[in-house]
Design an enzyme around this catalytic site. Structure first.
Site, PDB file in Angstrom:
ATOM      1  N   TRP A   1       0.881  -1.199   0.183  1.00 44.45           N
ATOM      2  CA  TRP A   1       0.421   0.174   0.236  1.00 44.45           C
ATOM      3  C   TRP A   1       1.132   1.063  -0.072  1.00 44.45           C
ATOM      4  O   TRP A   1       0.812   2.181  -1.240  1.00 44.45           O
ATOM      5  CB  TRP A   1      -0.882  -0.128   1.664  1.00 44.45           C
TER       6      TRP A   1
ATOM      7  N   ASP B   1      -1.317   6.672   6.136  1.00 45.30           N
ATOM      8  CA  ASP B   1      -2.641   5.580   5.867  1.00 45.30           C
ATOM      9  C   ASP B   1      -3.154   4.354   6.932  1.00 45.30           C
ATOM     10  O   ASP B   1      -1.489   3.741   7.622  1.00 45.30           O
ATOM     11  CB  ASP B   1      -1.959   5.335   4.126  1.00 45.30           C
TER      12      ASP B   1
ATOM     13  N   LYS C   1     -11.920  -1.917   7.130  1.00 40.80           N
ATOM     14  CA  LYS C   1     -10.738  -2.354   7.233  1.00 40.80           C
ATOM     15  C   LYS C   1     -11.656  -2.673   9.052  1.00 40.80           C
ATOM     16  O   LYS C   1     -11.618  -3.734   9.698  1.00 40.80           O
ATOM     17  CB  LYS C   1      -9.676  -2.883   7.245  1.00 40.80           C
TER      18      LYS C   1
HETATM   19  C1  LIG Z   1      -6.889  -1.017   1.973  1.00 42.61           C
HETATM   20  C2  LIG Z   1      -6.222  -0.876   2.536  1.00 42.61           C
HETATM   21  C3  LIG Z   1      -6.254  -0.021   1.059  1.00 42.61           C
HETATM   22  C4  LIG Z   1      -6.881   0.264  -0.021  1.00 42.61           C
HETATM   23  O1  LIG Z   1      -8.438   0.128   0.376  1.00 42.61           O
HETATM   24  P1  LIG Z   1      -9.629   1.158  -1.070  1.00 42.61           P
HETATM   25  O2  LIG Z   1     -10.430   1.976  -0.126  1.00 42.61           O
HETATM   26  O3  LIG Z   1      -9.748  -0.268  -1.490  1.00 42.61           O
HETATM   27  O4  LIG Z   1      -8.920   1.797  -2.123  1.00 42.61           O
HETATM   28  C5  LIG Z   1      -4.971   1.070   1.985  1.00 42.61           C
HETATM   29  N1  LIG Z   1      -4.137   1.232   2.647  1.00 42.61           N
HETATM   30  C6  LIG Z   1      -4.245   0.252   3.520  1.00 42.61           C
HETATM   31  C7  LIG Z   1      -3.389   0.352   4.698  1.00 42.61           C
HETATM   32  C8  LIG Z   1      -4.959  -0.769   3.363  1.00 42.61           C
HETATM   33  O5  LIG Z   1      -4.913  -1.479   4.309  1.00 42.61           O
END
Ligand SMILES: *Cc1c(COP(=O)(O)O)cnc(C)c1O
Length: 360
Positions: free
Chosen positions: A101, A171, A195
């Site tokens: 990511w 993030d 998540k």
């Molecule tokens: C799942 C995830 C993403 C992607 O998320 P989307 O909503 O599908 O764009 C980005 N960063 C992390 C750390 C993730 O776990």
């Protein structure tokens, strides 16, 4: 009704109480005669929903007044572009690469400016977090970027990287609200909600006010300019109303659980059950260095692909679902987010013990 223990990395398990409440309110939300999906986003009813959600998130995370909270669309990945577009004044950014990511975010930023990779754990398949105490931070970097919890590889930062005064952007998609964080250490915290918080599609951005300006890269779409969204209190266009409503319910649920200190305690207890078993198992092995283990995502392997596949299939038959690891790591991954009950982890470990007995 037979609910399984769902160890999916995302979209992932939500609290059963929240789902039941939403089901009860589906046809008639609090006497208004319609569902939240059907009501105007300009209605007082929805204003109460989004304002309460924001207030509860602010309380949970102790978000200072000089930070805006935005409920946006496009998932976490949309912010991979929005971040450089809004923050790159010098067109320079430093990225720390700890997994897929972070890498994707970094690749996106490269479309807009000069991106320096100041640390990476790719040399060991992202099984650790690099030492970030003295990084070669660029003098003209507009920000330093991290992925706080690495969903695929199962690592998590335990220390704030030393950014040498530069803005830190994180993030936190897969660890948000799993434990307290000091918001003031960050310029931007953002998370896709699927998540640990709600239905896919919503992304929440917590942004220090001085970083929300008209001074964005030329060509930045109106919708990706944070100021557009901040000025309209996340209602520039129709927001993902139903998703925000579920997020709000999860915030309330976490408050009822005792807030983030209590969540942390529960999450540590759950993770310990699994990690303690992995540390003494002769068949299963965790893939991450101990110091950097995630509380949320726990990858493990047997070292034998066929045995891994057998494990995943037999676990599913026991009501333990979505344990297959990410294709780049192989093996298994148990995601044990806030809403995974302790009983789910206990049942998983009991099954692993039995499987080990039968297959060693
Ligand atoms: C799942 C995830 C993403 C992607 O998320 P989307 O909503 O599908 O764009 C980005 N960063 C992390 C750390 C993730 O776990």
């Amino acid at each position: 009704m037979a609910r399984v223990y769902n160890f999916s990395a995302g979209p992932a398990v939500l609290p059963e109480e929240v789902l039941k409440e939403a089901a009860d309110e589906m046809l008639d939300y609090r006497g208004c005669g319609m569902s939240v999906m059907e009501m105007s986003h300009r209605s007082q009813m929805f204003a109460d929903i989004i304002e309460t959600a924001e207030a509860d998130l602010r309380e949970l995370m102790n978000i200072p007044d000089n930070y805006k909270v935005l409920f946006l669309q496009g998932g976490a990945s949309q912010q991979f572009s929005a971040i450089p577009m809004n923050l790159m004044k010098n067109k320079v950014a430093d990225y720390i690469i700890t997994g897929q990511w972070a890498k994707k975010a970094c690749q996106e930023a490269q479309r807009y400016g000069k991106v320096n990779i100041v640390a990476s754990s790719e040399d060991k398949t992202f099984t650790y977090i690099p030492d970030c105490s003295d990084l070669p931070i660029s003098d003209d970097a507009d920000y330093v970027y991290v992925c706080w919890n690495n969903t695929i590889y199962g690592t998590k930062y335990n220390k704030i990287p030393n950014t040498k005064g530069k803005i830190l952007v994180a993030d936190m998609s897969s660890s948000i609200l799993s434990e307290p964080v000091n918001v003031e250490d960050f310029g931007v915290i953002y998370f896709g909600v699927q998540k640990n918080v709600g239905p896919a599609g919503v992304v929440v951005c917590i942004i220090r006010e001085d970083l929300i300006t008209d001074d964005v890269l030329p060509g930045t779409p109106t919708m990706l300019k944070w100021k557009t969204q901040a000025d309209a209190d996340s209602l520039y266009n129709t927001p993902p109303c139903y998703g925000i409503y579920i997020c709000g319910k999860v915030f309330k649920w976490i408050k009822n659980q005792g807030g983030l200190e209590a969540m942390k305690e529960k999450n540590e207890e759950k993770a310990k059950i699994l990690y303690d078993f992995l540390d003494q198992s002769e068949l299963f092995k965790g893939t991450v260095v101990k110091e950097d283990r995630s509380l949320m995502n726990v990858p493990f392997v047997t070292g034998d692909k066929d045995l891994d596949a057998k494990f995943v299939a037999e676990a599913k038959a026991e009501g333990l679902e979505n344990l297959k690891g990410h294709r780049t790591v192989g093996g298994m991954r148990a995601s044990i987010y806030n809403a995974m009950p302790k009983e789910g982890v206990e049942k998983l470990v009991a099954f692993m013990k039995k499987f080990e007995e039968e297959n060693k």
